[in-house]
Write an enzyme that holds these catalytic residues in place. Sequence first.
Site, PDB file in Angstrom:
ATOM      1  N   GLU A  36       9.893   9.308   0.330  1.00  0.00           N
ATOM      2  CA  GLU A  36       9.300  10.560  -0.036  1.00  0.00           C
ATOM      3  C   GLU A  36      10.384  11.782   0.599  1.00  0.00           C
ATOM      4  O   GLU A  36       9.503  12.623   1.311  1.00  0.00           O
ATOM      5  CB  GLU A  36       7.896  10.500   0.362  1.00  0.00           C
ATOM      6  CG  GLU A  36       7.086   9.458  -0.398  1.00  0.00           C
ATOM      7  CD  GLU A  36       5.470   9.654   0.003  1.00  0.00           C
ATOM      8  OE1 GLU A  36       5.069  10.398   0.814  1.00  0.00           O
ATOM      9  OE2 GLU A  36       4.811   9.027  -0.956  1.00  0.00           O
ATOM     10  N   GLU A  45       4.232   3.539  -5.334  1.00  0.00           N
ATOM     11  CA  GLU A  45       2.895   3.533  -4.684  1.00  0.00           C
ATOM     12  C   GLU A  45       1.799   3.919  -5.769  1.00  0.00           C
ATOM     13  O   GLU A  45       1.521   5.288  -5.978  1.00  0.00           O
ATOM     14  CB  GLU A  45       2.653   4.493  -3.825  1.00  0.00           C
ATOM     15  CG  GLU A  45       4.006   4.069  -2.362  1.00  0.00           C
ATOM     16  CD  GLU A  45       3.642   5.078  -1.335  1.00  0.00           C
ATOM     17  OE1 GLU A  45       2.654   5.892  -0.994  1.00  0.00           O
ATOM     18  OE2 GLU A  45       4.488   4.795  -0.357  1.00  0.00           O
TER      19      GLU A  45
END
Length: 846
Positions: A186, A255
């Site tokens: 991320e 995710e």
Amino acid sequence: MGYGVGIPPPKWVMPVAILLSLALSVTSSVTYDGKAIIVDGQRRILFSGSIHYPRSTPEMWPNLFREAKDGGLDVIQTYVFWNGHEPSRGEYNFEGRFDLVRFVKLAQVAGLYVHLRIGPYVCAEWNFGGFPVWLKYVPGMVFRTDNEPFKAEMRRFTEKIVGLMKSENLFQPQGGPIILSQIENEFELVEYYTGEVGKAYAMWAAEMAVGLDTGVPWVMCKQADAPDPIINTCNGFYCEGFEPNQKYKPKIWTEAWTGWFTGYGQAVPHRPVEDLAYAVMRFVQNRGSYVNYYMYHGGTNFGRTSSGRFIATSYDYDAPIDEYGLLRELKWGHLRDLHMAVKLCEPALVSSDPTVTQLGDHQEAHVYESGSGDCAAFLANYDPQNDANVTFRGSQYHLLPWSVSVLPDCKTVVFNTAQVGAQSSLTRMTPVMSIPLLWESYSEEYTSADDDDVTVMSGLLEQINITRDDSDYLWYMMELKIDPDEEFLKTGRFPQLTIWSAGHALHVIINGQLSGTVYGGLDDPRLTFSDTIRLRAGTNKLSLLSVSVGLPNVGLHFETWNAGVLGPITLHGLNSGTWNLTSQNWSYKIGLKGEGLGLHTVSGSSSVEWMGGQSLVLKQPLTWYKAKFDAPEGNGPLALDMIGMGKGQIWVNGQGIGRHWPGYTAQGNCNKCTYAGLFDEGKCRTDCGEPSQRWYHIPRSWLNPEDNLLVVLEEWGGDPQGISLVEREVASVCSEIFDGQPPLHKHSLPKAHLRCPSGQFISDIKFASYGTPQGSCGNYAEGSCHARRSYDALRKNCLGNQNCSVAVGPKVFGGDPCPNTPKKLSVEAICGRLPPTPSHRGHTII
Ligand SMILES: *[C@@H]1O[C@H](CO)[C@@H](O)[C@H](O)[C@H]1NC(C)=O
Ligand SMILES: *[C@@H]1O[C@H](CO)[C@@H](O)[C@H](O)[C@H]1NC(C)=O
Ligand SMILES: *[C@@H]1O[C@H](CO)[C@@H](O)[C@H](O)[C@H]1NC(C)=O
Ligand SMILES: *[C@@H]1O[C@H](CO)[C@@H](O)[C@H](O)[C@H]1NC(C)=O
Ligand SMILES: *[C@@H]1O[C@H](CO)[C@@H](O)[C@H](O)[C@H]1NC(C)=O
């Protein structure tokens, strides 16, 4: 149809399999194209679930993997936790919960692939985002940017992990289960804020990873500019609109958030499975070919591993497998049914592109039809309020609000995301101690500035720089000399002490008496203490115990965020006005005396004299408690009910159970929860006004049959006599099946399936009604329509069994109780410990 190809064989054929995989190793490979990950030449629709190895015990892993496999998963995804593996530089730990090789191998034995997210930055609500504390103090260090010291350490650790996996033959081309890896995590938001240096670092990380030549693809999640051949992937509650940065990369969701983490002081989050299933199906109908549930089993932040955002010890995450390793029924079962339905569509999904047609204002059909005759359709209703009737290829279909129906042959609905056929269950925490715990106490001695093992420094120092996170605790101490002429000594209007701290919690102790406790919260760790303090003429001892609750795990340059009492500190209301204590000489001591003595360990606990019986100290701050207990019978998961305690830490046989903080009650919004409509982490919270976490998991494998040492350090003051050992068990299981519900399992009639966990049996049918029953599991009630013989078939088929199935239709329940009315069966069955004796069969057992 290719399903099953490449799945590692079960354990008992391992020797043959190893030979086989050696023989085949030239041909096995993992690649990808614009449709999917390709394993051994086969495009695959893959379902994956995050299970983080240090958040459970090795003894739990085989069962977790079995539950994941039974739930229809193909892949286990885990981060790699650097600070667990390299606690001090160059000294590695791959033992116990950190035995990564064993974890990966057990996944393979269970028939699962592995996605290894090396990071090494992992976020994960894990202490310091996975970075070792020593890393921050390497000269010249700046985390996650174009910084030579950081890149050198990151490369060294990444090479270490890849080397270890290679040496154990764990990558898929070597015959192992690892089909994907991940570098960084991320990063795109950090890159956005840091500009050129961020970009340079991301490109370096990508190139470094690819150069390690693992033989399997790398992903970078939330990294829109991930360079070839790295696949950029999506994380979030919904990802259907995401597109990878090249047409020749598959659409991967690394995710899919199944819930959310709990923070101390926060209400407990939940995500309805109907919405999760809807999000996943929208992803799949929009060309998504890989979904990973974050988390599939969240587990526990044992010891001091939770991060400094006031993250609770429980990392349950409302995941399909609960913190304790029990199936979260409804969620687990509904996703299993979803996986089954999607697998039926796999041949069409991997071999064709979808055609999208509008079926109504908020309704669409996504059809995958291949030249070879495979056809799969998804009928979606995006309306969060209203159901819809649509016509598709000449037939009528009813779509629930906010749902997707799956038609693996473009004709028959086998699954709708909002219609749950899976059973639900109610769990309970059952006390298991035959005798109450017998507690003894030890009062932590307050450290003071004149102790000989303190360090004197000028001014206020940052906490982590001093403790290096070896302890949550740092003492800041000084002596205040009060002149007998001070006015307040006569008037009683005591001076006001004001302390500004960067966090996370603070106890203020004056002359050995606790004057107050303050703490920050998940949204802001900073705190201020401001209160009058009782000082006397002469020397007064001021002791501030600053407490950290883990190190931050996320945010721009979170490594520079401070903790501890950084001031200013002022004392107001003296003859001379205000004293500024900020730049005075302060005495420092790391940790509590009890920590230094190892009171939490079996050997260290006997180094002091404990008080018991009448002398047991209750409700006093900074008190250690210990008790012995025998392991309860059976193998059900155990927890400590910490009600009545404030804040501190727990150990069993020297193993860190975690930080307890039941004194921090949950604030927030606990409104009614509906599945339909866009979900966010604030939406379906529970437990407002209750402790954010009351129960603390004790792994069975950490217990001896007898004489287990339980130690609790209580900071605030609590009554340990309220602590009890409980077993988490399934109290009852419920099923609700509609007449005419799509039969995923190819039965002529829809069936209600009930199953108690292994070791438990259906001991009673608490409720059964075929007709128009109301309510939900735990509080069903008969509606206006009820078949009188609703109980008979269930009692006959279920009582005394671990599991049973009952077909749902008028004939089964003695005729139609209300013709022309849509009917359903609702049933709640009690799961007991002992099977009922044969003479009780067919009767209600109380
Ligand atoms: C769809 O059809 C069903 C029965 O055929 C009916 O009960 C329902 O009201 C209809 N829904 C809408 C939105 O028209
Ligand atoms: C840590 O403390 C040392 C001395 O105690 C000081 O020189 C150094 O600047 C501090 N480092 C940080 C990052 O605060
Ligand atoms: C106290 O001293 C510190 C450092 O010497 C200074 O930064 C702060 O402003 C002072 N505070 C007050 C209220 O005088
Ligand atoms: C702190 O201690 C040092 C050494 O004992 C002393 O020289 C100095 O004056 C002290 N500073 C303050 C502000 O009291
Ligand atoms: C159902 O119960 C039987 C015994 O009662 C057991 O053998 C079987 O494994 C169970 N099946 C499942 C899916 O739990």
